[in-house]
Design a protein around this motif. Sequence first.
Motif, short mmCIF file in Angstrom:
data_model
loop_
_atom_site.label_atom_id
_atom_site.label_comp_id
_atom_site.label_asym_id
_atom_site.label_seq_id
_atom_site.Cartn_x
_atom_site.Cartn_y
_atom_site.Cartn_z
N ALA A 27 45.25 48.37 45.59
CA ALA A 27 44.39 47.20 45.41
C ALA A 27 45.15 45.91 45.68
O ALA A 27 44.60 44.98 46.28
N ARG A 29 47.61 45.57 47.72
CA ARG A 29 47.82 45.51 49.17
C ARG A 29 46.50 45.21 49.90
O ARG A 29 46.46 44.34 50.77
N ASP A 30 45.41 45.88 49.53
CA ASP A 30 44.14 45.77 50.26
C ASP A 30 43.35 44.51 49.93
O ASP A 30 42.68 43.96 50.78
N HIS A 31 43.38 44.09 48.67
CA HIS A 31 42.56 42.96 48.24
C HIS A 31 43.34 41.66 48.12
O HIS A 31 42.78 40.65 47.69
N GLY A 32 44.62 41.69 48.43
CA GLY A 32 45.43 40.48 48.37
C GLY A 32 45.60 39.94 46.95
O GLY A 32 45.69 38.74 46.75
N LEU A 33 45.69 40.83 45.98
CA LEU A 33 45.88 40.42 44.59
C LEU A 33 47.33 40.02 44.36
O LEU A 33 48.23 40.45 45.09
N ALA A 68 40.97 40.23 38.24
CA ALA A 68 40.62 41.02 39.41
C ALA A 68 40.63 42.51 39.10
O ALA A 68 39.75 43.26 39.54
N GLU A 71 37.57 43.57 37.28
CA GLU A 71 36.43 43.70 38.18
C GLU A 71 36.49 45.01 38.98
O GLU A 71 35.46 45.56 39.34
N LEU A 72 37.70 45.50 39.24
CA LEU A 72 37.87 46.74 39.99
C LEU A 72 37.88 47.99 39.09
O LEU A 72 38.00 49.11 39.59
N GLU A 75 35.47 50.84 39.95
CA GLU A 75 35.89 51.54 41.18
C GLU A 75 37.09 52.45 40.90
O GLU A 75 37.16 53.59 41.38
#
Length: 126
Positions: A27, A29-33, A68, A71-72, A75
């Motif tokens: 997450a 890496r993929d969502h830029g957190l 963040a 929120e995930l 998922e």
Amino acid sequence: MPSRDFKRTDRVGAELRREISLLVHAAVRDHGLPSVSVSDVEVTRDLDWATVWVTALLPEQSATAVKALKELAIEFRRELSRSMRLRRVPELRFKYDESVDTGERIERLLREQAHDLSPKKDDNED
């Protein structure tokens, strides 16, 4: 009958920590957190809730990261239900682990105190 060294909640918590660490890393890496890592997972006795303790590389970004991750959480839970062999995957609560920040603050204070107490060399002694 031999006693058990580990409770089921401990075993489930350890497995959740491994799996959630992978999901959080993806997450980030993929969502830029902001960069975070999972420090611990505590599971309730009935396995309904899992508190996921995370630490941030930059403590000032911790609130953004935890928000963040919250929120995930749905998922993540769905992914865990696919990857783990549990009848029911616990609901995830993400919280920031301040122990690392506290430890660093204490270490910095001790270093400053040691520096202040160290004997000063007189430059005019020759």
